[in-house]
Design an enzyme around this catalytic site. Structure first.
Site, PDB file in Angstrom:
ATOM      1  N   GLY A   1       0.821  -1.212   0.000  1.00  0.00           N
ATOM      2  CA  GLY A   1       0.000   0.000   0.000  1.00  0.00           C
ATOM      3  C   GLY A   1       0.849   1.254   0.000  1.00  0.00           C
ATOM      4  O   GLY A   1       2.083   1.201   0.003  1.00  0.00           O
TER       5      GLY A   1
ATOM      6  N   LEU B   1       1.406   3.712   2.298  1.00  0.00           N
ATOM      7  CA  LEU B   1       2.248   4.011   3.452  1.00  0.00           C
ATOM      8  C   LEU B   1       3.334   2.956   3.648  1.00  0.00           C
ATOM      9  O   LEU B   1       4.501   3.293   3.851  1.00  0.00           O
ATOM     10  CB  LEU B   1       1.398   4.134   4.713  1.00  0.00           C
ATOM     11  CG  LEU B   1       2.162   4.443   6.004  1.00  0.00           C
ATOM     12  CD1 LEU B   1       2.998   5.709   5.866  1.00  0.00           C
ATOM     13  CD2 LEU B   1       1.202   4.545   7.186  1.00  0.00           C
TER      14      LEU B   1
ATOM     15  N   ASP C   1      -1.253 -14.247   6.019  1.00  0.00           N
ATOM     16  CA  ASP C   1      -2.627 -13.840   6.315  1.00  0.00           C
ATOM     17  C   ASP C   1      -2.666 -13.396   7.769  1.00  0.00           C
ATOM     18  O   ASP C   1      -2.599 -14.222   8.681  1.00  0.00           O
ATOM     19  CB  ASP C   1      -3.566 -15.030   6.082  1.00  0.00           C
ATOM     20  CG  ASP C   1      -5.013 -14.718   6.438  1.00  0.00           C
ATOM     21  OD1 ASP C   1      -5.298 -13.557   6.829  1.00  0.00           O
ATOM     22  OD2 ASP C   1      -5.862 -15.623   6.343  1.00  0.00           O
TER      23      ASP C   1
ATOM     24  N   ALA D   1      -4.620  -2.704   6.595  1.00  0.00           N
ATOM     25  CA  ALA D   1      -5.928  -2.418   7.190  1.00  0.00           C
ATOM     26  C   ALA D   1      -7.015  -2.590   6.144  1.00  0.00           C
ATOM     27  O   ALA D   1      -6.756  -2.499   4.938  1.00  0.00           O
ATOM     28  CB  ALA D   1      -5.971  -0.997   7.737  1.00  0.00           C
TER      29      ALA D   1
ATOM     30  N   THR E   1      -9.761  -0.621   4.687  1.00  0.00           N
ATOM     31  CA  THR E   1      -9.992   0.834   4.692  1.00  0.00           C
ATOM     32  C   THR E   1     -11.183   1.294   3.853  1.00  0.00           C
ATOM     33  O   THR E   1     -11.395   2.496   3.690  1.00  0.00           O
ATOM     34  CB  THR E   1      -8.730   1.569   4.190  1.00  0.00           C
ATOM     35  OG1 THR E   1      -8.410   1.093   2.876  1.00  0.00           O
ATOM     36  CG2 THR E   1      -7.557   1.338   5.122  1.00  0.00           C
TER      37      THR E   1
ATOM     38  N   THR F   1      -6.570   6.044  12.777  1.00  0.00           N
ATOM     39  CA  THR F   1      -7.303   6.986  11.936  1.00  0.00           C
ATOM     40  C   THR F   1      -8.081   8.036  12.732  1.00  0.00           C
ATOM     41  O   THR F   1      -8.419   7.818  13.903  1.00  0.00           O
ATOM     42  CB  THR F   1      -8.308   6.198  11.058  1.00  0.00           C
ATOM     43  OG1 THR F   1      -9.167   7.084  10.353  1.00  0.00           O
ATOM     44  CG2 THR F   1      -9.190   5.294  11.919  1.00  0.00           C
TER      45      THR F   1
ATOM     46  N   TYR G   1     -15.901   0.986  10.211  1.00  0.00           N
ATOM     47  CA  TYR G   1     -14.459   1.172  10.015  1.00  0.00           C
ATOM     48  C   TYR G   1     -13.818   1.798  11.254  1.00  0.00           C
ATOM     49  O   TYR G   1     -12.845   1.282  11.805  1.00  0.00           O
ATOM     50  CB  TYR G   1     -14.206   2.034   8.777  1.00  0.00           C
ATOM     51  CG  TYR G   1     -12.780   2.516   8.650  1.00  0.00           C
ATOM     52  CD1 TYR G   1     -11.733   1.623   8.437  1.00  0.00           C
ATOM     53  CD2 TYR G   1     -12.469   3.880   8.765  1.00  0.00           C
ATOM     54  CE1 TYR G   1     -10.416   2.064   8.338  1.00  0.00           C
ATOM     55  CE2 TYR G   1     -11.163   4.332   8.668  1.00  0.00           C
ATOM     56  CZ  TYR G   1     -10.147   3.428   8.457  1.00  0.00           C
ATOM     57  OH  TYR G   1      -8.842   3.851   8.374  1.00  0.00           O
TER      58      TYR G   1
ATOM     59  N   LYS H   1     -11.130   0.097  13.978  1.00  0.00           N
ATOM     60  CA  LYS H   1      -9.802   0.676  14.182  1.00  0.00           C
ATOM     61  C   LYS H   1      -9.600   1.021  15.662  1.00  0.00           C
ATOM     62  O   LYS H   1      -8.495   0.868  16.197  1.00  0.00           O
ATOM     63  CB  LYS H   1      -9.601   1.918  13.313  1.00  0.00           C
ATOM     64  CG  LYS H   1      -9.502   1.625  11.809  1.00  0.00           C
ATOM     65  CD  LYS H   1      -8.311   0.741  11.462  1.00  0.00           C
ATOM     66  CE  LYS H   1      -6.995   1.471  11.570  1.00  0.00           C
ATOM     67  NZ  LYS H   1      -5.855   0.626  11.155  1.00  0.00           N
TER      68      LYS H   1
ATOM     69  N   TRP I   1      -6.544  11.367   5.680  1.00  0.00           N
ATOM     70  CA  TRP I   1      -6.486  11.868   4.313  1.00  0.00           C
ATOM     71  C   TRP I   1      -5.138  11.557   3.636  1.00  0.00           C
ATOM     72  O   TRP I   1      -4.462  12.443   3.109  1.00  0.00           O
ATOM     73  CB  TRP I   1      -6.738  13.373   4.295  1.00  0.00           C
ATOM     74  CG  TRP I   1      -8.069  13.818   4.841  1.00  0.00           C
ATOM     75  CD1 TRP I   1      -8.900  13.138   5.679  1.00  0.00           C
ATOM     76  CD2 TRP I   1      -8.709  15.075   4.588  1.00  0.00           C
ATOM     77  NE1 TRP I   1     -10.006  13.877   5.972  1.00  0.00           N
ATOM     78  CE2 TRP I   1      -9.922  15.076   5.316  1.00  0.00           C
ATOM     79  CE3 TRP I   1      -8.377  16.199   3.846  1.00  0.00           C
ATOM     80  CZ2 TRP I   1     -10.809  16.154   5.300  1.00  0.00           C
ATOM     81  CZ3 TRP I   1      -9.243  17.273   3.838  1.00  0.00           C
ATOM     82  CH2 TRP I   1     -10.453  17.251   4.544  1.00  0.00           C
TER      83      TRP I   1
END
Length: 292
Positions: free
Chosen positions: A10, A12, A39, A63, A65, A104, A128, A132, A152
């Site tokens: 991803g 990040l 996994d 995550a 998302t 988040t 979500y 988290k 963001w």
């Protein structure tokens, strides 16, 4: 030092690996397993992988998302965000590794009138955000943890709001963008640098990390178009108006996502650059990569 990065495919995770390599970490000391190789929802698989690689630090960037998708598929979201995090935390404890959990702004309800501090009460509104927050609680059971709430996010390796809005603008005179949700854009290169700084310390706890300053999604779009030389007009609408235009229900999003970054300075770290500076650097990178 050895490092394990979940979600390295991803935006990040990709930049966390690049930051580690930039600081002289050898490729062989960085594990970036794909989901097909590890996994994280399989407790035994996680335990075995972590024991075999024996990292000193786990960057947990993986995550679920899809904020809207989570509302209709809570089971999948919970498996990744809660079960996966619990599995990694237990494994970290078994090998005495630090764990850095990326969280988040969705753990808050967005009803504040001033920036959220790290110790403010959480009140997630959707699946979500709730999962988290549960992931945060799982990590907090182990002392050697860092929780980093961000918002963001955009980076080179994957889809994000900037790429979407540049694509949407093609051949259009006007785009419609929400103007009553306020937050801070975050460039993964800047965030990754901060995460690695944390990894090199023992200043455990909760941090809020975004690029400096605040804007609405519409203002963010105007900045993107300005930096990219796009003439498309931005029509500003409310969240409710946008839902009507889109013609589909959406998960509730925080209207106010200002996060206080006081914890960064209190612990001797450097705040991230302004979101305008980050946006310009990102647009320049897109041009350099031939994506714009």
């Amino acid at each position: 030092m050895k490092y394990l990065i979940t979600g390295a495919g991803g935006q990040l995770g990709y930049d966390v690996k690049r930051e580690l390599l930039k600081r002289g970490v050898s490729e062989k000391d960085i594990a970036t397993p794909r989901s097909s190789e590890l996994d994280i929802t399989d407790a035994k698989a996680v335990e075995n992988y972590v024991k075999n690689f024996h990292p000193d630090v786990i960057f947990h960037c993986a995550a679920y998302t899809n904020v809207d998708g989570a509302e209709s598929d809570e089971e999948s979201c919970r498996k990744v965000n809660v079960d996966g995090t619990e599995n990694l935390t237990r494994a970290a404890e078994q090998v005495d590794a630090k764990i850095i959990y990326v969280s988040t702004d969705y753990v808050f309800d967005g009803e504040n009138s001033e920036p959220y501090n790290t110790n403010d009460a959480t009140n997630p509104q959707g699946v979500y955000g709730k999962t988290k927050r549960e992931g945060e609680r799982a990590v907090q059971q182990y002392p050697k943890h860092f929780i980093v709430r961000t918002a963001w996010v955009f980076g080179l390796n994957g889809k994000n709001f900037i790429k979407t809005m540049l694509k949407v603008a093609q051949g259009r005179d006007e785009v419609t963008v929400v103007d009553d949700q306020i937050g801070s854009p975050t460039y993964t290169i800047d965030l990754a640098r901060f995460l690695v700084d944390l990894a090199e310390s023992d200043k455990y706890g909760i941090y809020h990390a975004t690029n400096e300053g605040f804007c609405s999604w519409a203002e963010f779009t105007e900045e993107i178009y300005h930096d990219a030389g796009v003439d498309t007009e931005v029509k500003k609408v409310s969240t409710e108006q946008y839902a009507e235009i889109a013609g589909r229900p959406q998960a509730k999003r925080p209207h106010y996502s200002k996060l206080s970054k006081g914890s960064i300075e209190r612990n001797g770290f450097t705040r991230l650059p302004s979101w305008q500076d980050a946006t310009k650097r990102y647009i320049d990178e897109l041009k350099k990569e031939g994506e714009l």
